[in-house]
Design a protein around this motif. Structure first.
Motif, mmCIF file in Angstrom:
data_model
loop_
_atom_site.group_PDB
_atom_site.id
_atom_site.type_symbol
_atom_site.label_atom_id
_atom_site.label_comp_id
_atom_site.label_asym_id
_atom_site.label_seq_id
_atom_site.Cartn_x
_atom_site.Cartn_y
_atom_site.Cartn_z
ATOM 1 N N ILE A 294 0.836 -1.207 0.000
ATOM 2 C CA ILE A 294 0.000 0.000 0.000
ATOM 3 C C ILE A 294 0.870 1.255 0.000
ATOM 4 N N ARG A 295 1.932 1.242 0.794
ATOM 5 C CA ARG A 295 2.854 2.381 0.854
ATOM 6 C C ARG A 295 3.578 2.581 -0.481
ATOM 7 N N ALA A 296 4.022 1.492 -1.111
ATOM 8 C CA ALA A 296 4.707 1.586 -2.408
ATOM 9 C C ALA A 296 3.766 2.117 -3.481
ATOM 10 N N PHE A 297 2.523 1.652 -3.485
ATOM 11 C CA PHE A 297 1.545 2.148 -4.463
ATOM 12 C C PHE A 297 1.252 3.632 -4.230
ATOM 13 N N ALA A 298 1.182 4.046 -2.968
ATOM 14 C CA ALA A 298 0.924 5.457 -2.657
ATOM 15 C C ALA A 298 2.052 6.341 -3.170
ATOM 16 N N GLN A 299 3.290 5.852 -3.099
ATOM 17 C CA GLN A 299 4.421 6.612 -3.628
ATOM 18 C C GLN A 299 4.310 6.792 -5.134
ATOM 19 N N LEU A 300 3.619 5.873 -5.793
ATOM 20 C CA LEU A 300 3.407 5.968 -7.236
ATOM 21 C C LEU A 300 2.145 6.765 -7.581
ATOM 22 N N GLY A 301 1.418 7.212 -6.554
ATOM 23 C CA GLY A 301 0.211 8.003 -6.783
ATOM 24 C C GLY A 301 -1.081 7.218 -6.760
ATOM 25 N N TYR A 302 -1.013 5.943 -6.389
ATOM 26 C CA TYR A 302 -2.207 5.100 -6.300
ATOM 27 C C TYR A 302 -2.531 4.871 -4.827
ATOM 28 N N HIS A 303 -3.523 5.566 -4.316
ATOM 29 C CA HIS A 303 -3.939 5.418 -2.923
ATOM 30 C C HIS A 303 -5.016 4.337 -2.878
ATOM 31 N N VAL A 304 -4.633 3.172 -2.353
ATOM 32 C CA VAL A 304 -5.476 1.982 -2.458
ATOM 33 C C VAL A 304 -5.726 1.328 -1.110
ATOM 34 N N VAL A 305 -6.705 0.433 -1.124
ATOM 35 C CA VAL A 305 -6.990 -0.466 -0.009
ATOM 36 C C VAL A 305 -7.041 -1.886 -0.578
ATOM 37 N N LEU A 306 -6.789 -2.842 0.271
ATOM 38 C CA LEU A 306 -6.833 -4.235 -0.159
ATOM 39 C C LEU A 306 -8.271 -4.650 -0.426
ATOM 40 N N GLU A 307 -8.531 -5.177 -1.614
ATOM 41 C CA GLU A 307 -9.873 -5.634 -1.966
ATOM 42 C C GLU A 307 -9.985 -7.151 -1.847
ATOM 43 N N ASN A 308 -8.929 -7.870 -2.284
ATOM 44 C CA ASN A 308 -8.959 -9.323 -2.279
ATOM 45 C C ASN A 308 -7.597 -9.816 -1.789
ATOM 46 N N GLU A 309 -7.537 -10.283 -0.543
ATOM 47 C CA GLU A 309 -6.268 -10.702 0.050
ATOM 48 C C GLU A 309 -5.695 -11.952 -0.629
ATOM 49 N N ARG A 310 -6.529 -12.857 -1.009
ATOM 50 C CA ARG A 310 -6.062 -14.102 -1.638
ATOM 51 C C ARG A 310 -5.431 -13.839 -2.997
ATOM 52 N N GLU A 311 -6.016 -12.949 -3.784
ATOM 53 C CA GLU A 311 -5.539 -12.645 -5.138
ATOM 54 C C GLU A 311 -4.595 -11.440 -5.163
ATOM 55 N N LEU A 312 -4.435 -10.759 -4.034
ATOM 56 C CA LEU A 312 -3.636 -9.528 -3.918
ATOM 57 C C LEU A 312 -4.085 -8.478 -4.935
ATOM 58 N N ILE A 313 -5.366 -8.145 -4.854
ATOM 59 C CA ILE A 313 -5.956 -7.113 -5.709
ATOM 60 C C ILE A 313 -6.313 -5.921 -4.828
ATOM 61 N N PHE A 314 -5.942 -4.743 -5.295
ATOM 62 C CA PHE A 314 -6.176 -3.508 -4.556
ATOM 63 C C PHE A 314 -7.120 -2.615 -5.342
ATOM 64 N N ALA A 315 -7.950 -1.880 -4.611
ATOM 65 C CA ALA A 315 -8.916 -0.956 -5.214
ATOM 66 C C ALA A 315 -8.636 0.447 -4.676
ATOM 67 N N PRO A 316 -9.093 1.473 -5.396
ATOM 68 C CA PRO A 316 -8.866 2.851 -4.933
ATOM 69 C C PRO A 316 -9.493 3.099 -3.557
ATOM 70 N N ALA A 317 -8.798 3.882 -2.749
ATOM 71 C CA ALA A 317 -9.305 4.213 -1.417
ATOM 72 C C ALA A 317 -10.387 5.285 -1.493
ATOM 73 N N THR A 318 -10.404 6.069 -2.573
ATOM 74 C CA THR A 318 -11.401 7.123 -2.726
ATOM 75 C C THR A 318 -12.471 6.696 -3.713
ATOM 76 N N THR A 319 -13.683 7.130 -3.476
ATOM 77 C CA THR A 319 -14.767 6.810 -4.394
ATOM 78 C C THR A 319 -14.613 7.644 -5.660
ATOM 79 N N GLY A 320 -15.119 7.134 -6.747
ATOM 80 C CA GLY A 320 -15.034 7.841 -8.018
ATOM 81 C C GLY A 320 -13.911 7.321 -8.898
ATOM 82 N N GLU A 321 -12.891 6.695 -8.314
ATOM 83 C CA GLU A 321 -11.813 6.097 -9.090
ATOM 84 C C GLU A 321 -12.257 4.703 -9.539
#
Length: 101
Positions: A37-64
């Protein structure tokens, strides 16, 4: 310190792009979700974990509407056989030394 290269897919609608992120870790530590999450934020992607098994992240803000899908994780220096630094850097340095740099 060891390098952890995270290969991930940025998915926006019907298009996708393969990207990478670099995480530096202490030798005794394995990458954790918070590190990604920290590495993605450094790249400009502010995310939360959506699927732990598949390691898929979704935007932390709505509208993205993008998703980040981790496809592979490369940890350099994890075993004795694996060098801590990649071969490309070594080849460049050897080339410069041979040329009398």
């Amino acid at each position: 310190m060891k390098e952890c290269i995270v290969h991930f897919k940025l998915i926006r609608g019907a298009s996708s792009k393969m990207l990478r992120a670099l995480i530096m870790l202490p030798n005794e530590k394995q990458p954790e979700i918070s590190d990604f999450i920290r590495a993605f934020a450094q790249l400009g992607y502010h995310v939360v974990l959506e699927n732990e098994r598949e390691l898929i992240f979704a935007p932390a803000t709505t509208g993205e509407t993008y998703k980040l899908d981790i496809t592979s994780i490369e940890v350099k220096g994890e075993t004795e056989e694996a060098p801590e630094h990649d071969g490309e850097l070594r080849a460049i340095l050897e080339h410069l030394v041979r040329r009398g740099w």
